[in-house]
Design a protein around this motif. Structure first.
Motif, short mmCIF file in Angstrom:
data_model
loop_
_atom_site.label_atom_id
_atom_site.label_comp_id
_atom_site.label_asym_id
_atom_site.label_seq_id
_atom_site.Cartn_x
_atom_site.Cartn_y
_atom_site.Cartn_z
N PRO A 172 -27.01 149.12 50.17
CA PRO A 172 -26.02 149.13 49.10
C PRO A 172 -25.40 147.86 48.61
CG PRO A 172 -24.94 149.62 51.09
CD PRO A 172 -26.38 149.45 51.47
N GLU A 173 -25.88 147.40 47.45
CA GLU A 173 -25.29 146.07 46.85
C GLU A 173 -24.73 146.47 45.66
OE1 GLU A 173 -25.31 143.12 48.21
OE2 GLU A 173 -26.74 143.14 49.81
N GLY A 174 -24.25 147.78 45.51
CA GLY A 174 -23.62 147.94 44.13
C GLY A 174 -24.25 148.58 43.00
N PRO A 196 -32.52 142.14 51.20
CA PRO A 196 -32.94 142.32 52.62
C PRO A 196 -31.51 142.37 53.67
CG PRO A 196 -33.98 140.61 51.63
CD PRO A 196 -32.76 140.73 50.79
N GLN A 197 -30.43 142.61 53.06
CA GLN A 197 -29.39 142.64 53.99
C GLN A 197 -29.32 143.02 55.24
OE1 GLN A 197 -26.85 140.88 52.99
NE2 GLN A 197 -25.61 141.11 55.03
N LEU A 198 -29.60 144.34 55.31
CA LEU A 198 -29.72 145.01 56.77
C LEU A 198 -30.67 144.54 57.68
CD1 LEU A 198 -28.49 148.74 55.87
CD2 LEU A 198 -27.22 146.87 56.93
N PHE A 199 -31.85 144.29 57.08
CA PHE A 199 -32.81 143.75 58.05
C PHE A 199 -32.52 142.32 58.50
CE2 PHE A 199 -35.17 147.10 55.27
CZ PHE A 199 -35.54 147.74 56.64
N LYS A 200 -32.02 141.38 57.49
CA LYS A 200 -31.82 140.26 58.15
C LYS A 200 -30.37 140.12 59.18
CE LYS A 200 -28.82 138.65 54.24
NZ LYS A 200 -28.61 137.19 53.52
N GLN A 201 -29.72 141.15 58.92
CA GLN A 201 -28.71 141.26 60.17
C GLN A 201 -29.37 141.79 61.28
OE1 GLN A 201 -25.20 142.86 57.39
NE2 GLN A 201 -24.66 142.82 59.46
N THR A 232 -35.53 137.67 42.56
CA THR A 232 -35.70 136.87 43.43
C THR A 232 -34.67 136.19 44.03
OG1 THR A 232 -38.05 136.42 42.82
CG2 THR A 232 -37.49 135.15 44.79
N GLN A 233 -34.38 136.54 45.43
CA GLN A 233 -33.40 135.64 46.19
C GLN A 233 -33.84 134.71 47.20
OE1 GLN A 233 -30.66 138.49 48.08
NE2 GLN A 233 -29.63 139.09 46.27
N ILE A 234 -33.26 133.60 47.48
CA ILE A 234 -33.34 132.81 48.42
C ILE A 234 -32.47 133.12 49.56
CG2 ILE A 234 -33.67 130.40 49.59
CD1 ILE A 234 -35.35 130.48 47.14
N ILE A 488 -19.51 136.04 56.18
CA ILE A 488 -19.78 136.12 57.72
C ILE A 488 -19.80 137.82 57.81
CG2 ILE A 488 -18.53 136.07 60.28
CD1 ILE A 488 -19.82 133.54 59.00
N ARG A 489 -20.57 138.32 58.71
CA ARG A 489 -20.60 139.73 58.80
C ARG A 489 -19.87 140.42 59.95
NH1 ARG A 489 -23.51 138.65 54.25
NH2 ARG A 489 -25.26 137.41 54.63
N ILE A 490 -19.89 141.70 59.83
CA ILE A 490 -19.11 142.44 60.94
C ILE A 490 -20.16 142.66 61.98
CG2 ILE A 490 -18.25 144.79 61.56
CD1 ILE A 490 -17.59 145.17 58.62
#
Ligand code: ASP
Length: 603
Positions: A172-174, A196-201, A232-234, A488-490
């Motif tokens: 979910p990025e909206g 890739p938010q969850l995978f990088k976490q 594309t994101q870095i 910073i993540r939870i």
């Protein structure tokens, strides 16, 4: 096949034999002598064919624009008076002694001359030709330099490049997901990653410690000028680090990048709380090159009879703000009408203004349709609050705060450009202290970043007053464009569950959608955080391109199609059957209309 690139030939090669390969850019016949401009990735070289070399001359007579040829010859200084100082190779030419046609070319659909204005549809349909244009290739090469610089920077700072899946579950990025039907699991779908938010976490949970990826992300949004469905994101994530560490590192990366590839020294990045950015600039990505600011005048107009102002001034969700434009008194009726239409795009119902002709005359010196509604005293008070002087104009926004911020924020930028008010070339900053959530139109809450962002308070405080909670997120902004954002993540399962619950996601749904994350948080997740830069937007800003499509090799149109490959296209009935999909009748009709190249579905 070649000894040099066309664009690499210069005076140091005089009297040398060279072999060049490339495309015929232009052919000119000059009194028995033929000149070919031969083009490759690096530039253009002039090749001369004399009639004495009969065989080559005959071939040169046959070639047309965009033929692919190989030329061998001797480099010589151009005769005095025929040099071209605007070309890198303009002091020399190649006298051909051998030429061969490697491939003929049909007449191109448009000339590759930079001065010719070609419709974007045609350019995108024939993108492979459009990309031959030197300014397009130049941007692609620039982009490649930027990514290679960033890779080097991150590699040498201990980051490792890890690929994450493209076939995955919703992240979910909206935005809306792009879905891919599963053949082997009837009725189930993969989602393409919005990031890739969850995978990088999860990589942080695994102990990877420092990760990056030049990652393709997919968001099915209604496209605006600076959006693409795939971009594309870095993407960056690190463990045992706080916001200072991450902001410091990525700021250094950006500053070094600008120095290295553009010879630009970016100034220090000031930090501005979100609330201040909204109050002063109506935007969470303020363009600090523009020296105009919004000023609140709500409490000055709360008691006037003029409902248009008094209403929003008294409404806790309303805002009445003024925007002073120095020397704006010169704006014509027509310009003001145009600005009124412009703020209408952002939902503003009008654009009130006061022209300040001569303050020493009191209210007499003000020129405006609204002074009579505000009363002289209030009109003078708001003008004073806005800091206006003789010759200025003050614009007003009065509505819900979101509308006022968007409308006056956009007007501020537009006027800044129209009136040439930009004070410097580059204005970076960090925006910090974002709220965790914003309200949805139906009164619910939605994360301002994503639901994995850590709040700057305890779980209990968050549960008690979610709308007031700030997050540990940060956005890097340059010239009014968000270059990247992160947080910073939870890293604590209880906190993550609290956030889900606050968002109306109950434990069962959270388990179904993000069970793997909640599990991972239980098994020793380190404190971690990261951010992602939008590469396309960064390149657009650095190259001054006017569209994001000009910095992407094969972009989609505004309506998310590829004019060259005709994607998306209809597929064969057999494929649909394998995927356990039957199309509704309306989809059959519109799919047939949209993608005329594909196979027509039957029945
Ligand atoms: N995943 C976020 C995004 O795509 C960036 C981040 O928080 O690192 O915007």
């Amino acid at each position: 096949m070649r000894s040099h690139y066309c664009g690499g030939i210069n005076e140091s090669h005089i009297d040398q034999d060279v072999t060049l390969c490339g495309w015929v850019h232009r052919r000119r016949d000059h009194g028995g002598v033929i000149f070919l401009d031969l083009r490759d990735r690096d530039g253009i070289a002039q090749v001369v064919f004399n009639p004495e070399a009969a065989e080559s001359f005959a071939i040169a007579e046959k070639v047309r624009s965009e033929f692919v040829i190989q030329v061998s010859g001797r480099v010589r200084r151009r005769p005095a008076g025929t040099e071209n100082n605007t070309m890198v190779t303009g002091q020399v030419e190649v006298v051909c002694h051998e030429v061969s046609i490697l491939n003929a070319a049909a007449t191109p659909p448009f000339p590759l001359d930079e001065h010719v204005d070609v419709g974007e549809d045609v350019r995108l349909r024939y993108r492979f030709i459009d990309l031959r244009r030197p300014e397009m290739l130049k941007r692609l090469r620039f982009r490649s330099r930027v990514t290679s610089y960033m890779r080097n920077f991150l590699d040498s700072n201990g980051f490792m490049d890890v690929e994450t899946p493209i076939l995955t579950r919703a992240t979910p990025e909206g935005a809306r997901d792009y879905l891919v039907p599963s053949r082997t699991h009837e009725g189930s779908f993969f989602a393409l990653p919005q990031s890739p938010q969850l995978f990088k976490q999860l990589l942080m949970v695994s102990g990877a410690d420092r990760y990056y990826q030049i990652a393709k992300c997919f968001r099915d949004e209604d496209l605006r000028a600076d959006r693409q469905p795939e971009f594309t994101q870095i993407d960056i994530e690190a463990s045992f680090i706080d916001e200072e560490g991450l902001m410091g590192l990525t700021e250094t990366m950006m500053r070094d990048l600008f120095r290295e590839v553009m010879q630009v020294d970016l100034p220090e990045f000031p930090r501005m709380p979100y609330a201040e950015a909204m109050r002063r600039f109506g935007s969470d990505k303020p363009d600090l090159r523009i020296p105009l600011e919004l000023v609140d005048v709500g409490e000055l107009v709360a008691n006037v009879d003029f409902k248009v102002f008094a209403g929003p001034a008294r409404d806790p969700k309303g805002r009445v703000a003024a925007l002073r434009v120095p020397k704006g008194g010169e704006l014509t009726r027509k310009q003001i009408d145009d600005y009124t239409k412009y703020v209408g795009i952002y939902g503003a119902k009008g654009l009130a203004y006061i022209k300040v002709n001569e303050l020493s005359k009191g209210a007499e010196g003000l020129q405006s349709p609204i002074v009579k509604f505000l009363g002289d005293e209030v009109a003078l008070a708001v003008v004073e609050r806005a800091g206006a002087e003789d010759g200025d104009i003050v614009f007003f926004g009065a509505d819900r705060a979101t509308v006022v911020n968007e409308a006056l924020g956009a007007l501020r930028v537009r006027i800044g450009h129209d009136m040439n008010l930009l004070t410097r070339e580059w204005a970076p900053l960090w925006v910090v202290d974002f709220p965790m959530f914003e309200e949805t139109p139906d009164g619910g809450l939605t994360p301002i970043h994503h639901p994995f962002t850590a709040p700057a308070c305890t779980a209990d405080e968050l549960a008690a007053a979610p709308a007031a909670a700030l997050s540990r997120a940060y956005d890097m902004v340059l010239n009014g464009t968000e270059l990247g954002g992160g947080s910073i993540r939870i890293h604590d399962a209880t906190m993550q569950s609290t956030v889900f619950r606050t968002l109306g996601i109950d434990d069962e749904e959270a388990q179904a959608k993000f069970g793997f994350l909640l599990d991972a948080l239980k098994y020793g997740c380190p404190p971690h955080g990261g951010l992602a830069f939008g590469l396309d937007r960064l390149i657009m800003l650095m190259t001054g391109a006017s569209s994001i499509r000009d910095v992407i090799a094969f972009p989609k149109t505004q309506s998310a199609t590829c004019l060259m490959t005709q994607a998306p296209g209809v597929v064969e009935d057999k494929q649909l059957k394998e995927l356990h999909i039957r199309l509704r009748r309306s989809a059959l009709t519109s799919a047939g209309d949209a993608a005329t190249d594909g196979a027509k579905p039957q029945g």
